[in-house]
Design a protein around this motif. Structure first.
Motif, PDB file in Angstrom:
ATOM      1  N   ILE A  55       0.861  -1.203   0.000  1.00 41.88           N
ATOM      2  CA  ILE A  55       0.000   0.000   0.000  1.00 41.88           C
ATOM      3  C   ILE A  55       0.889   1.242   0.000  1.00 41.88           C
ATOM      4  CG2 ILE A  55      -1.755   1.284   1.290  1.00 41.88           C
ATOM      5  CD1 ILE A  55      -2.651  -1.400   2.464  1.00 41.88           C
ATOM      6  N   THR A  56       0.590   2.178  -0.892  1.00 44.45           N
ATOM      7  CA  THR A  56       1.328   3.440  -0.949  1.00 44.45           C
ATOM      8  C   THR A  56       0.925   4.304   0.234  1.00 44.45           C
ATOM      9  OG1 THR A  56       1.306   3.319  -3.358  1.00 44.45           O
ATOM     10  CG2 THR A  56       1.812   5.450  -2.391  1.00 44.45           C
ATOM     11  N   GLY A  57       1.899   4.958   0.831  1.00 43.03           N
ATOM     12  CA  GLY A  57       1.631   5.754   2.025  1.00 43.03           C
ATOM     13  C   GLY A  57       1.339   7.216   1.737  1.00 43.03           C
ATOM     14  N   LEU A  58       0.817   7.871   2.737  1.00 41.77           N
ATOM     15  CA  LEU A  58       0.557   9.315   2.700  1.00 41.77           C
ATOM     16  C   LEU A  58       1.339   9.976   3.829  1.00 41.77           C
ATOM     17  CD1 LEU A  58      -3.346   9.437   2.278  1.00 41.77           C
ATOM     18  CD2 LEU A  58      -1.637   9.822   0.522  1.00 41.77           C
ATOM     19  N   SER A  59       1.792  11.191   3.576  1.00 43.79           N
ATOM     20  CA  SER A  59       2.435  11.950   4.656  1.00 43.79           C
ATOM     21  C   SER A  59       1.799  13.342   4.706  1.00 43.79           C
ATOM     22  CB  SER A  59       3.941  12.059   4.420  1.00 43.79           C
ATOM     23  OG  SER A  59       4.208  12.848   3.288  1.00 43.79           O
ATOM     24  N   PRO A  60       1.642  13.905   5.902  1.00 45.59           N
ATOM     25  CA  PRO A  60       1.034  15.236   6.006  1.00 45.59           C
ATOM     26  C   PRO A  60       1.937  16.295   5.381  1.00 45.59           C
ATOM     27  CG  PRO A  60       1.744  14.459   8.164  1.00 45.59           C
ATOM     28  CD  PRO A  60       1.990  13.355   7.206  1.00 45.59           C
ATOM     29  N   SER A  61       1.343  17.193   4.589  1.00 49.73           N
ATOM     30  CA  SER A  61       2.122  18.268   3.971  1.00 49.73           C
ATOM     31  C   SER A  61       1.707  19.650   4.482  1.00 49.73           C
ATOM     32  CB  SER A  61       1.997  18.216   2.449  1.00 49.73           C
ATOM     33  OG  SER A  61       0.646  18.254   2.059  1.00 49.73           O
ATOM     34  N   ARG A  62       0.569  19.749   5.165  1.00 47.88           N
ATOM     35  CA  ARG A  62       0.138  21.023   5.755  1.00 47.88           C
ATOM     36  C   ARG A  62      -0.736  20.741   6.965  1.00 47.88           C
ATOM     37  NH1 ARG A  62      -2.852  23.894   1.715  1.00 47.88           N
ATOM     38  NH2 ARG A  62      -0.856  24.198   0.725  1.00 47.88           N
ATOM     39  N   LEU A  63      -0.581  21.547   8.016  1.00 46.45           N
ATOM     40  CA  LEU A  63      -1.366  21.386   9.238  1.00 46.45           C
ATOM     41  C   LEU A  63      -2.656  22.196   9.182  1.00 46.45           C
ATOM     42  CD1 LEU A  63       1.449  21.721  11.902  1.00 46.45           C
ATOM     43  CD2 LEU A  63       0.273  19.634  11.200  1.00 46.45           C
ATOM     44  N   TYR A  64      -3.687  21.687   9.836  1.00 46.13           N
ATOM     45  CA  TYR A  64      -4.968  22.398   9.947  1.00 46.13           C
ATOM     46  C   TYR A  64      -4.764  23.685  10.739  1.00 46.13           C
ATOM     47  CZ  TYR A  64      -9.608  23.520  11.722  1.00 46.13           C
ATOM     48  OH  TYR A  64     -10.760  24.170  12.048  1.00 46.13           O
ATOM     49  N   LEU A 109       7.794  25.710  14.998  1.00 45.25           N
ATOM     50  CA  LEU A 109       7.297  24.507  15.667  1.00 45.25           C
ATOM     51  C   LEU A 109       8.473  23.608  16.029  1.00 45.25           C
ATOM     52  CD1 LEU A 109       4.251  23.572  13.398  1.00 45.25           C
ATOM     53  CD2 LEU A 109       4.171  24.586  15.666  1.00 45.25           C
ATOM     54  N   PRO A 110       8.295  22.740  17.020  1.00 45.50           N
ATOM     55  CA  PRO A 110       9.357  21.781  17.329  1.00 45.50           C
ATOM     56  C   PRO A 110       9.617  20.859  16.143  1.00 45.50           C
ATOM     57  CG  PRO A 110       7.672  21.800  19.049  1.00 45.50           C
ATOM     58  CD  PRO A 110       7.157  22.643  17.929  1.00 45.50           C
ATOM     59  N   ALA A 111      10.847  20.459  15.987  1.00 45.28           N
ATOM     60  CA  ALA A 111      11.225  19.601  14.856  1.00 45.28           C
ATOM     61  C   ALA A 111      10.479  18.278  14.869  1.00 45.28           C
ATOM     62  CB  ALA A 111      12.733  19.366  14.882  1.00 45.28           C
ATOM     63  N   THR A 112      10.029  17.828  16.041  1.00 42.57           N
ATOM     64  CA  THR A 112       9.325  16.544  16.128  1.00 42.57           C
ATOM     65  C   THR A 112       7.984  16.555  15.413  1.00 42.57           C
ATOM     66  OG1 THR A 112       8.413  17.223  18.260  1.00 42.57           O
ATOM     67  CG2 THR A 112      10.419  15.887  18.300  1.00 42.57           C
ATOM     68  N   THR A 113       7.439  17.740  15.103  1.00 43.46           N
ATOM     69  CA  THR A 113       6.158  17.803  14.391  1.00 43.46           C
ATOM     70  C   THR A 113       6.325  17.495  12.908  1.00 43.46           C
ATOM     71  OG1 THR A 113       6.344  20.165  13.880  1.00 43.46           O
ATOM     72  CG2 THR A 113       5.258  19.566  15.956  1.00 43.46           C
ATOM     73  N   PHE A 115       7.169  19.830  10.773  1.00 41.23           N
ATOM     74  CA  PHE A 115       6.913  21.094  10.079  1.00 41.23           C
ATOM     75  C   PHE A 115       7.762  22.186  10.724  1.00 41.23           C
ATOM     76  CE2 PHE A 115       3.106  18.596   9.530  1.00 41.23           C
ATOM     77  CZ  PHE A 115       2.826  18.754   8.184  1.00 41.23           C
ATOM     78  N   PRO A 116       8.367  23.050   9.913  1.00 40.12           N
ATOM     79  CA  PRO A 116       9.197  24.108  10.502  1.00 40.12           C
ATOM     80  C   PRO A 116       8.372  25.217  11.170  1.00 40.12           C
ATOM     81  CG  PRO A 116       9.186  24.299   8.114  1.00 40.12           C
ATOM     82  CD  PRO A 116       8.429  23.046   8.457  1.00 40.12           C
ATOM     83  N   THR A 117       7.226  25.589  10.577  1.00 38.59           N
ATOM     84  CA  THR A 117       6.396  26.675  11.111  1.00 38.59           C
ATOM     85  C   THR A 117       4.921  26.379  10.866  1.00 38.59           C
ATOM     86  OG1 THR A 117       6.417  27.925   9.046  1.00 38.59           O
ATOM     87  CG2 THR A 117       8.150  28.457  10.651  1.00 38.59           C
ATOM     88  N   ILE A 118       4.074  27.150  11.541  1.00 36.36           N
ATOM     89  CA  ILE A 118       2.642  27.164  11.250  1.00 36.36           C
ATOM     90  C   ILE A 118       2.223  28.626  11.136  1.00 36.36           C
ATOM     91  CG2 ILE A 118       1.908  27.111  13.671  1.00 36.36           C
ATOM     92  CD1 ILE A 118      -0.490  25.351  12.676  1.00 36.36           C
ATOM     93  N   PRO A 119       1.425  28.987  10.117  1.00 34.21           N
ATOM     94  CA  PRO A 119       1.031  30.385   9.977  1.00 34.21           C
ATOM     95  C   PRO A 119      -0.016  30.769  11.027  1.00 34.21           C
ATOM     96  CG  PRO A 119       0.277  29.089   8.088  1.00 34.21           C
ATOM     97  CD  PRO A 119       0.996  28.169   9.011  1.00 34.21           C
TER      98      PRO A 119
END
Length: 133
Positions: A55-64, A109-113, A115-119
């Motif tokens: 199964i091909t995977g998905l990864s999050p590219s933007r946070l809500y 944001l912390p590196a563990t998320t 994502f580097p930032t959230i707007p």
């Protein structure tokens, strides 16, 4: 929206020979501006090249981001214009205020998320005086 009053045209002002022109004006407006990609508040996912159990995977590219909205700018101005000596000498002075809100700024944001930032939204205000002769 704006309004102006040429008070030098009033009958009680005609008696002043040294004042040839007088105007008081006021203006205010509110503008909304759409940010690029208004759908940035949604969670989005990208297809990855990683395959697990066929199964091909998905990864999050933007946070809500529920706070994402239109940018708003409110402008206010009040001015006085005067003319003296048959309009040979003119004076203009104005005060204006611009307030912008809902501007997007990247919060780290912390590196563990992953994502580097959230707007997030912030606002700024500028006030200025303008005078001319």
């Amino acid at each position: 929206m704006g309004a102006a009053w040429i008070f030098s045209d009033e009958s009680w002002m005609k008696k002043l020979s040294w004042l040839s022109f007088g105007k008081l004006r006021e203006a205010s407006e509110q503008q909304g501006m759409i940010k690029s990609e208004i759908t940035q508040y949604l969670n989005t996912y990208s297809v990855t090249t990683n395959i697990y159990n066929g199964i091909t995977g998905l990864s999050p590219s933007r946070l809500y981001n529920r706070d994402f909205s239109w940018e708003k700018t409110t402008k206010k101005e009040i001015a006085l214009e005067l003319g003296f000596l048959k309009n040979r000498v003119n004076l203009s002075t104005a005060y204006y205020s611009n307030t912008s809100s809902n501007q997007l700024v990247g919060i780290p944001l912390p590196a563990t998320t992953g994502f580097p930032t959230i707007p997030v939204e912030s606002s700024c205000k500028s006030q200025k005086y303008r005078m001319g002769i």
